[in-house]
Structures are given as structure tokens and as C-alpha cells.
Design an enzyme around this catalytic site. Sequence first.
Site, PDB file in Angstrom:
ATOM      1  N   VAL A   1      14.477   1.650  10.646  1.00  0.00           N
ATOM      2  CA  VAL A   1      14.963   0.361  10.139  1.00  0.00           C
ATOM      3  C   VAL A   1      14.435   0.101   8.726  1.00  0.00           C
ATOM      4  CG1 VAL A   1      14.967  -2.140  10.497  1.00  0.00           C
ATOM      5  CG2 VAL A   1      15.181  -0.601  12.464  1.00  0.00           C
TER       6      VAL A   1
ATOM      7  N   ARG B   1      -0.556   7.152   9.374  1.00  0.00           N
ATOM      8  CA  ARG B   1       0.192   8.414   9.498  1.00  0.00           C
ATOM      9  C   ARG B   1       0.999   8.710   8.228  1.00  0.00           C
ATOM     10  NH1 ARG B   1       0.695   5.994  14.610  1.00  0.00           N
ATOM     11  NH2 ARG B   1       2.397   4.701  13.859  1.00  0.00           N
ATOM     12  N   SER B   2       1.353   7.655   7.500  1.00  0.00           N
ATOM     13  CA  SER B   2       2.213   7.844   6.328  1.00  0.00           C
ATOM     14  C   SER B   2       1.433   7.882   5.027  1.00  0.00           C
ATOM     15  CB  SER B   2       3.244   6.712   6.255  1.00  0.00           C
ATOM     16  OG  SER B   2       4.082   6.782   7.359  1.00  0.00           O
TER      17      SER B   2
ATOM     18  N   CYS C   1      19.696  -6.473  17.720  1.00  0.00           N
ATOM     19  CA  CYS C   1      20.902  -5.967  17.062  1.00  0.00           C
ATOM     20  C   CYS C   1      22.188  -6.259  17.855  1.00  0.00           C
ATOM     21  CB  CYS C   1      20.757  -4.474  16.805  1.00  0.00           C
ATOM     22  SG  CYS C   1      20.022  -3.580  18.172  1.00  0.00           S
TER      23      CYS C   1
ATOM     24  N   GLY D   1      18.289   2.803  17.785  1.00  0.00           N
ATOM     25  CA  GLY D   1      17.659   1.519  18.114  1.00  0.00           C
ATOM     26  C   GLY D   1      16.243   1.671  18.621  1.00  0.00           C
TER      27      GLY D   1
ATOM     28  N   LYS E   1      16.829 -10.485  26.410  1.00  0.00           N
ATOM     29  CA  LYS E   1      16.879 -10.891  24.996  1.00  0.00           C
ATOM     30  C   LYS E   1      18.284 -11.357  24.641  1.00  0.00           C
ATOM     31  CE  LYS E   1      13.782  -7.260  23.441  1.00  0.00           C
ATOM     32  NZ  LYS E   1      13.833  -5.942  22.792  1.00  0.00           N
TER      33      LYS E   1
ATOM     34  N   ARG F   1      21.633   2.770  27.304  1.00  0.00           N
ATOM     35  CA  ARG F   1      21.365   3.679  26.174  1.00  0.00           C
ATOM     36  C   ARG F   1      22.273   4.896  26.304  1.00  0.00           C
ATOM     37  NH1 ARG F   1      18.884   1.952  21.967  1.00  0.00           N
ATOM     38  NH2 ARG F   1      17.014   1.312  23.078  1.00  0.00           N
TER      39      ARG F   1
ATOM     40  N   HIS G   1      25.954   1.157  17.805  1.00  0.00           N
ATOM     41  CA  HIS G   1      25.945   0.409  19.064  1.00  0.00           C
ATOM     42  C   HIS G   1      27.363  -0.100  19.337  1.00  0.00           C
ATOM     43  CE1 HIS G   1      21.710   0.618  18.732  1.00  0.00           C
ATOM     44  NE2 HIS G   1      21.370  -0.647  18.793  1.00  0.00           N
TER      45      HIS G   1
HETATM   46  N1  LIG Z   1      16.625  -6.460  15.187  1.00  0.00           N
HETATM   47  C1  LIG Z   1      17.196  -5.300  15.321  1.00  0.00           C
HETATM   48  O1  LIG Z   1      18.387  -5.198  15.251  1.00  0.00           O
HETATM   49  C2  LIG Z   1      16.358  -4.071  15.518  1.00  0.00           C
HETATM   50  C3  LIG Z   1      16.974  -2.834  15.643  1.00  0.00           C
HETATM   51  C4  LIG Z   1      16.173  -1.694  15.782  1.00  0.00           C
HETATM   52  C5  LIG Z   1      14.796  -1.847  15.801  1.00  0.00           C
HETATM   53  N2  LIG Z   1      14.254  -3.081  15.683  1.00  0.00           N
HETATM   54  C6  LIG Z   1      12.812  -3.278  15.634  1.00  0.00           C
HETATM   55  O2  LIG Z   1      12.352  -2.761  14.394  1.00  0.00           O
HETATM   56  C7  LIG Z   1      11.057  -2.219  14.545  1.00  0.00           C
HETATM   57  C8  LIG Z   1      11.006  -0.805  13.979  1.00  0.00           C
HETATM   58  O3  LIG Z   1      11.992  -0.001  14.557  1.00  0.00           O
HETATM   59  P1  LIG Z   1      12.337   1.427  13.984  1.00  0.00           P
HETATM   60  O4  LIG Z   1      13.534   1.842  14.733  1.00  0.00           O
HETATM   61  O5  LIG Z   1      12.379   1.455  12.499  1.00  0.00           O
HETATM   62  O6  LIG Z   1      11.058   2.289  14.492  1.00  0.00           O
HETATM   63  P2  LIG Z   1      10.479   3.647  13.899  1.00  0.00           P
HETATM   64  O7  LIG Z   1      11.536   4.500  13.302  1.00  0.00           O
HETATM   65  O8  LIG Z   1       9.649   4.211  15.001  1.00  0.00           O
HETATM   66  O9  LIG Z   1       9.510   3.173  12.708  1.00  0.00           O
HETATM   67  C9  LIG Z   1       8.385   2.387  12.937  1.00  0.00           C
HETATM   68  C10 LIG Z   1       7.788   1.980  11.595  1.00  0.00           C
HETATM   69  O10 LIG Z   1       6.673   1.113  11.843  1.00  0.00           O
HETATM   70  C11 LIG Z   1       5.504   1.672  11.250  1.00  0.00           C
HETATM   71  N3  LIG Z   1       4.342   1.351  12.064  1.00  0.00           N
HETATM   72  C12 LIG Z   1       4.178   1.554  13.387  1.00  0.00           C
HETATM   73  N4  LIG Z   1       2.954   1.123  13.779  1.00  0.00           N
HETATM   74  C13 LIG Z   1       2.353   0.618  12.675  1.00  0.00           C
HETATM   75  C14 LIG Z   1       1.105   0.028  12.412  1.00  0.00           C
HETATM   76  N5  LIG Z   1       0.185  -0.145  13.394  1.00  0.00           N
HETATM   77  N6  LIG Z   1       0.815  -0.377  11.160  1.00  0.00           N
HETATM   78  C15 LIG Z   1       1.712  -0.204  10.164  1.00  0.00           C
HETATM   79  N7  LIG Z   1       2.925   0.351  10.335  1.00  0.00           N
HETATM   80  C16 LIG Z   1       3.241   0.761  11.581  1.00  0.00           C
HETATM   81  C17 LIG Z   1       5.769   3.162  11.208  1.00  0.00           C
HETATM   82  O11 LIG Z   1       4.928   3.769  10.267  1.00  0.00           O
HETATM   83  P3  LIG Z   1       4.584   5.361  10.345  1.00  0.00           P
HETATM   84  O12 LIG Z   1       5.792   6.077   9.831  1.00  0.00           O
HETATM   85  O13 LIG Z   1       3.407   5.476   9.442  1.00  0.00           O
HETATM   86  O14 LIG Z   1       4.307   5.679  11.770  1.00  0.00           O
HETATM   87  C18 LIG Z   1       7.230   3.161  10.801  1.00  0.00           C
HETATM   88  O15 LIG Z   1       7.365   2.901   9.420  1.00  0.00           O
HETATM   89  C19 LIG Z   1      10.750  -2.395  16.029  1.00  0.00           C
HETATM   90  O16 LIG Z   1      10.074  -3.626  16.179  1.00  0.00           O
HETATM   91  C20 LIG Z   1      12.087  -2.491  16.690  1.00  0.00           C
HETATM   92  O17 LIG Z   1      12.062  -3.167  17.899  1.00  0.00           O
HETATM   93  C21 LIG Z   1      15.015  -4.187  15.544  1.00  0.00           C
END
Ligand SMILES: NC(=O)c1ccc[n+]([C@@H]2O[C@H](COP(=O)([O-])OP(=O)(O)OC[C@H]3O[C@@H](n4cnc5c(N)ncnc54)[C@H](OP(=O)(O)O)[C@@H]3O)[C@@H](O)[C@H]2O)c1
Length: 243
Positions: free
Chosen positions: A15, A40-41, A129, A160, A213, A235, A242
Site C-alpha cells: 500500500v 528490515r528496510s 478497501c 490486500g 468491518k 480470499r 477485489h
Molecule cells: N484500507 C485499505 O483499503 C487497505 C488495503 C490493504 C491494506 N490495508 C492496510 O494497510 C496496512 C499495510 O498493508 P500492506 O498491504 O502495504 O502490507 P505490507 O506489504 O506487508 O507492508 C507493510 C509495511 O509496513 C511496514 N511495517 C511493518 N511493521 C512495521 C513497524 N513495526 N514499524 C515500521 N514499519 C512497519 C513494513 O516495513 P518493512 O518493509 O520494513 O517490513 C512495510 O512498509 C495494513 O494495516 C493493512 O491492513 C488497508
Amino acid sequence: MASYNVAVVGATGAVGQMMCRVLEERNFPVKTLRPLASKRSYGKKITFKDSEYEVEVLTDDSFKNIDIALFSAGSDTSLKYAPKAVASGATVIDNSSAFRMDPGVPLVVPEINKSAISSHKGIIANPNCSTIQMVLALKPLDDAYKLKRIVVSTYQAVSGTGKTAIEELLNQSKAALKGEPTVSAVYPHQIAFNVLPHIDVFESDGGTKEEKKMVMETRKIMDLPDLAITATAVRVPVINCHS
Ligand SMILES: NC(=O)c1ccc[n+]([C@@H]2O[C@H](COP(=O)([O-])OP(=O)(O)OC[C@H]3O[C@@H](n4cnc5c(N)ncnc54)[C@H](OP(=O)(O)O)[C@@H]3O)[C@@H](O)[C@H]2O)c1
């Protein structure tokens, strides 16, 4: 024109990367970009508007001089750091579920309830979403006819769940096509060539949190607290899109 110092928390995620892309595509007036992620990054770089930015590790001090903080790094990270960002003077737009049902936090889909934004006290929540997609279609129908009941089924892509889920689908698909055993780490069962009627955790009523939700967030966004809604969330093994 005003320009803003923008932080993206979770900038390396599925995202967060898209958020940076959309800021660029829409030519949002970004004065400086601060991409933030976990340890990690450390050392990673992202490209934004032809410039390279080093990804910074999220800390308590990450929000100094930040005007807008886009959070997309999971609920735990939002719960811990969004209040710190607000205390530093930033406005937080949170993409996780951490604050969505907090009565003091507006849950906004601009096309539906943008007036709710003005009530924010530092945090604006972004809905799930599937809920966003659904209310966009239903709002004009409610305006014209008044909704009585919603029966909705969603078929949601693995994106997602994040970048590790995309890798899991690709790896499982390759293994399955070669007739080899598959490994499931992100999902409790194989997702390749399968569908899982299970998104987020199970609730005590046998439904899932994703389904809950859709019910609760829809009622809040549309300001219809008694609207009857039944939701099914499945899923499916596609990377994006989606339905
Ligand atoms: N509203 C919506 O439509 C929608 C849709 C999809 C997802 N989401 C939400 O968006 C969020 C991220 O989803 P995603 O799909 O992008 O997940 P993702 O691909 O797994 O990415 C997670 C991101 O969060 C970072 N992160 C995780 N733990 C962290 C920490 N303790 N401190 C700092 N950074 C941290 C990760 O950094 P690293 O790369 O360093 O691990 C990465 O940049 C989730 O909350 C998910 O539920 C919302």
C-alpha cells in the site's frame, strides 16, 4: 501554492508504495517526502519524482516538521505512532483499522462524507478497501430510494494482505504447477488454485472480522446506524483486483 512535508509510514509495503505512486501521479504538492518503515528496510531507497529518498526507520522522532502523515503499516504501528505524529503537529491519515470505529475519529470516503473531515482532531481514518468500493455504488441509491438492506459478497485479491501474500501466491502457484508440495505461511491453507472464505480473524459469531468491518464501517460512513447488512468475504488467488 501551499506544499507539504509528507511522511509515508510503511513506504516499502504494497500500500505504501502505491501511496507514493499516487502522490506522484496526481502531482500532490509534496515539499519533502519522508518514507518510513521498519528496521528490515534500513538502507533501502525509493524513487519519488526522479529523486532518491532513503527509507528511514520509524521512531518517536520521525514526525518532526511533518504536515501530513500517511500511515499504512498495520494497526499496532498506527496505535503506537499516530498519536506521536499528532503530538508533533502532523495530520494523520490512517489506512489501518486501528481508529476506524473510534467515535472521535472521522471515517471518510471523500465522495460520500467529506464534511466529516472537519471534525478531526488529528487523525482521519480510511475505511476497509471493500467497504469503500461498496459505499461508492450504494450512496446514490440511498439518496434516491433509501437502502433497506445490503447483502454483499466480496472476492478479494491477495494484495490486500500485503507483499508477503503476493509472494506466497506466486511461489505456491509455481510449485503446484510443477506438482510439488506448497508451503503456506501467510494463509492457514494453500491459496493457489483455491479460495478461502476467511479474511482477518474469526469472530465469536462464526463470521470474520473483515465481514464485521464491512457492516460497522458502512453504517458509520453512511450515517445509517441501524442498516441491515450481511457480508461474506472470500480470499481468491489473484494478485490484484477485489470484486
Ligand atoms: N484500507 C485499505 O483499503 C487497505 C488495503 C490493504 C491494506 N490495508 C492496510 O494497510 C496496512 C499495510 O498493508 P500492506 O498491504 O502495504 O502490507 P505490507 O506489504 O506487508 O507492508 C507493510 C509495511 O509496513 C511496514 N511495517 C511493518 N511493521 C512495521 C513497524 N513495526 N514499524 C515500521 N514499519 C512497519 C513494513 O516495513 P518493512 O518493509 O520494513 O517490513 C512495510 O512498509 C495494513 O494495516 C493493512 O491492513 C488497508
